[in-house]
Scaffold this motif. Sequence first.
Motif: not given
Lengths: 199, 168
Positions: A48, A51-54, A56, A59-60, A85, A88, A185, A187-188
């Motif tokens: 995984l 990407i696009g939520f630096m 994260g 926590t993902l 973050q 975290s 995107p 991630l989706a």
Amino acid sequence: MTDNTQVQRMSLDAALDVLARRRGEQVVVGTMTANGVWREKSPHDLNLACIGFMGGASTLALGVALSQPERDVWVIDGDGSLMMQLGSLGTIAGAAPRNLLHIVIHNGVYETSGSQPLPAQQQVDFARMAEGAGYAQTASFGDAEEFDAAIDELLAADGPTLVQLYTRPADRFYSARPTPPGTTPALARMWPPVAEALK
Amino acid sequence: MTAQSIPAELLLSAIREAGVQDVVLVPDTHQRTVLDLLMDDDEIRTVHCSTEDEAIAVSAGLIIGGRRPMMQIQHAGLYASVNNLRGVGLDGQFPIVMLIGLLGRDPELTPEEDGSSMVRLCRPLLETLDIPSHLLDGPDDLHHIAEAFDEAAERHGPVALLVGTTTS
């Protein structure tokens, strides 16, 4: 206080090679420069990416680890990302997933934007922060052979474990490309097959 | 309009009936009575986060792993977490249901009439992000909780539930 100007540093390739040799059926969350290198070294259905939520990535990975307690989950985080973050560390320590390995690539710079220095670049120490937050294990390595010699024991013990890897900044820069309208995107596209594989 | 306080037991029952397994939270003053019950609940796990950004990513990870989480935050946290909401919720297409407390709202006014920007701008922000929202202005609105999970699954994206006044 840690003096990051004096630490030994390994290459990112050498650091990730140590992990790639241990790759089994772990879910691995990557981010930033290391993510691209990791995906080349260890292509897998259970990769995984953040990407696009630096910030994260960790926590993902925590969410996956809590949902799959019998499966090991690794996150290959960046120092700048974790800095974004930093809370975290407390969140992960509080949730205390025994199956989470938190790798922090410590190169001291924001590599993708042109290697500007991280705040507190010369002394920031994420292993000590994680220890203070309450991680079960923490360690730091600047030499790939030493990391290789120690990682199996760290993996065998209960986490959460944070391993700080001192690396040299890579000689590459990320260039954002325009996203054509209608593109799904990354991630989706990425997570539903992983979710399916974990059922 | 007058928003009515929702008893914590009723709200928790609705959460349970929606099949929620994990509540991923940053404490909301507005919903403190529900939080008290959740802390003592043996069936629903709580995951305590330092920030709402983290709560969004943790929720996504739980969904990947097959769990059914619900976020519980305060409106200020919605504003604080917009990039993760966009990057994870919208771009990642995660069906995340968020229970958001409108702390400080005047229960006699609609949220859009409220004097507090934190209350007043909440729904316009969600509309900008194309995230549906439903107001829980009393016990009669609790059906929105289970429905929000269906809506999130159908839309492949987040849905917000706004707790209109302090729970009792």
